[in-house]
Design an enzyme around this catalytic site. Structure first.
Site: not given
Ligand SMILES: Cc1cc2nc3c(=O)[nH]c(=O)nc-3n(C[C@H](O)[C@H](O)[C@H](O)COP(=O)(O)OP(=O)(O)OC[C@H]3O[C@@H](n4cnc5c(N)ncnc54)[C@H](O)[C@@H]3O)c2cc1C
Length: 332
Positions: A154, A227, A323
């Site tokens: 992670r 998580s 996380e």
């Molecule tokens: C119901 C649920 C289940 C989940 N299950 C998992 C799982 O099984 N495994 C897991 O690993 N995660 C899980 N997550 C967490 C999440 O889905 C992941 O971390 C996902 O990759 C976040 O994507 P996002 O586009 O929403 O990022 P955001 O929440 O918008 O951003 C997260 C981080 O990434 C950065 N970021 C986003 N886009 C970019 C970009 N283009 N360039 C540079 N930085 C960027 C942001 O600045 C921030 O620091 C879960 C979340 C939820 C709500």
């Protein structure tokens, strides 16, 4: 450029937060505009791994670059950063390129996937990434190899150096056939329940989908970020001590000196599954998931998460590390 944009519908916790300045990035060419000169306070994807406080000072860049940029027909893809992760996994399976089935249904965007090296059910996205294309503030477009990305559990260079890179696209290689990973979580049991003895990758995807839907709340109805804490990695000596009082403690060996413990189990055994207030708490079916029961602010989430950390520390002597990323400041 817009000012004072409400981000409540752009984060899966549903937390109220106002971006001082907001830019939607829909074309990579925009990055050379003056407006993008300074590093943003927040690069926003799907908002599914964030706790937003009420005010986000400075610039928020919302990455909305969408779609598959190129595909060689043999399993190699370049995908734009704003593309929905889950839709891409489904697409690869439909096109006959298995590999990422264990990572199905993770919310968020392609560009965020390398940031915390998303993972589930024994798989991590780093296994499939061959390059990350990014805008490096002060430098311009760069291409990073998997080694440059410094992926960990992670974790990655992007997570450790927030504000340095804006990821515009990611290259994936699914050309090699890999054995199915069935030994993690409840996958084997779910396949058995469905009467499947010789599963395909798509069967595994269905099994993972069923398991996730039964365990995790739908953020559209109950705000959450999946998580909330990482699974802690502890010294074997502490693990041995804990086993004396908690012989049923599950653990995953990492190497000769450390083991990983399931954070959800620790929170559950500390008596905190389903605990909380009217507005914030842990999910009844999975203690590792913090939920917005209605009207919670980022401060409410942080203050309850601190209670969880303190209780687990007092009971097990194990520190829990969030996380999720916390952004912004309290109003007033
Ligand atoms: C119901 C649920 C289940 C989940 N299950 C998992 C799982 O099984 N495994 C897991 O690993 N995660 C899980 N997550 C967490 C999440 O889905 C992941 O971390 C996902 O990759 C976040 O994507 P996002 O586009 O929403 O990022 P955001 O929440 O918008 O951003 C997260 C981080 O990434 C950065 N970021 C986003 N886009 C970019 C970009 N283009 N360039 C540079 N930085 C960027 C942001 O600045 C921030 O620091 C879960 C979340 C939820 C709500």
């Amino acid at each position: 450029m817009r000012e004072g944009v409400n981000l409540q519908r752009y984060n899966t916790f549903g937390l109220p937060a106002v971006a001082e300045r907001y830019l939607a990035l829909t074309d990579v060419a925009q990055l050379s505009d003056d407006a993008f000169n300074q590093a943003p306070a927040l690069v926003l994807g799907g908002g599914s791994n964030l706790v937003l406080l009420e005010e986000i000072p400075g610039l928020t860049v919302h990455v909305l670059l969408n779609g598959i940029e190129s595909a060689d027909g043999k399993g190699r893809f370049r995908v734009r950063a704003g593309t929905d992760w889950n839709q891409f996994v489904r697409y690869t399976l439909e096109q006959g390129f298995p590999g990422m089935e264990n990572l199905i249904l993770i919310p968020g965007t392609i560009g965020a996937a390398p940031v915390q090296n998303i993972g589930a059910y024994g798989a991590e996205v780093a296994e499939f990434i061959t390059a990350v294309h990014a805008w490096e503030y002060g430098r311009g477009m760069v291409e990073l190899s998997p080694e440059d990305c410094a992926f960990g559990y992670r974790d990655s260079r992007f997570k450790r150096e927030p504000g340095r890179y804006l990821i515009t696209a990611v290259d994936f290689d699914l050309s090699q056939r890999r054995p199915l990973k069935l030994e993690y979580g409840a996958i084997a049991g779910e396949l058995e329940r469905c009467g499947i003895t010789e599963p395909s990758a798509r069967d595994v995807a269905t099994a993972v989908t069923n398991i996730r839907r039964s365990k995790l709340p739908d953020w559209f109805f109950l705000g959450n970020s999946g998580s909330f804490f990482k699974n802690p990695v502890v010294e074997r000596s502490l693990h041995a001590n804990l086993l004396e009082t908690h012989p049923d403690l599950p653990s995953y060996p990492i190497d000769d000196s450390v083991v990983k413990l399931p954070a959800g189990w620790l929170i559950d055994k500390a008596g905190l599954r389903g605990a909380g207030t009217d507005c914030v708490g842990t999910y009844e079916r999975q203690a590792l998931v913090m939920v917005n029961r209605g009207g919670a602010s980022g401060r409410d989430i942080l203050s309850f998460s601190k209670q969880v950390q303190d209780t687990v520390m007092a009971k097990f002597g194990v520190p829990l590390e969030p996380e999720v990323r916390v952004i912004g400041r309290q109003a007033g």
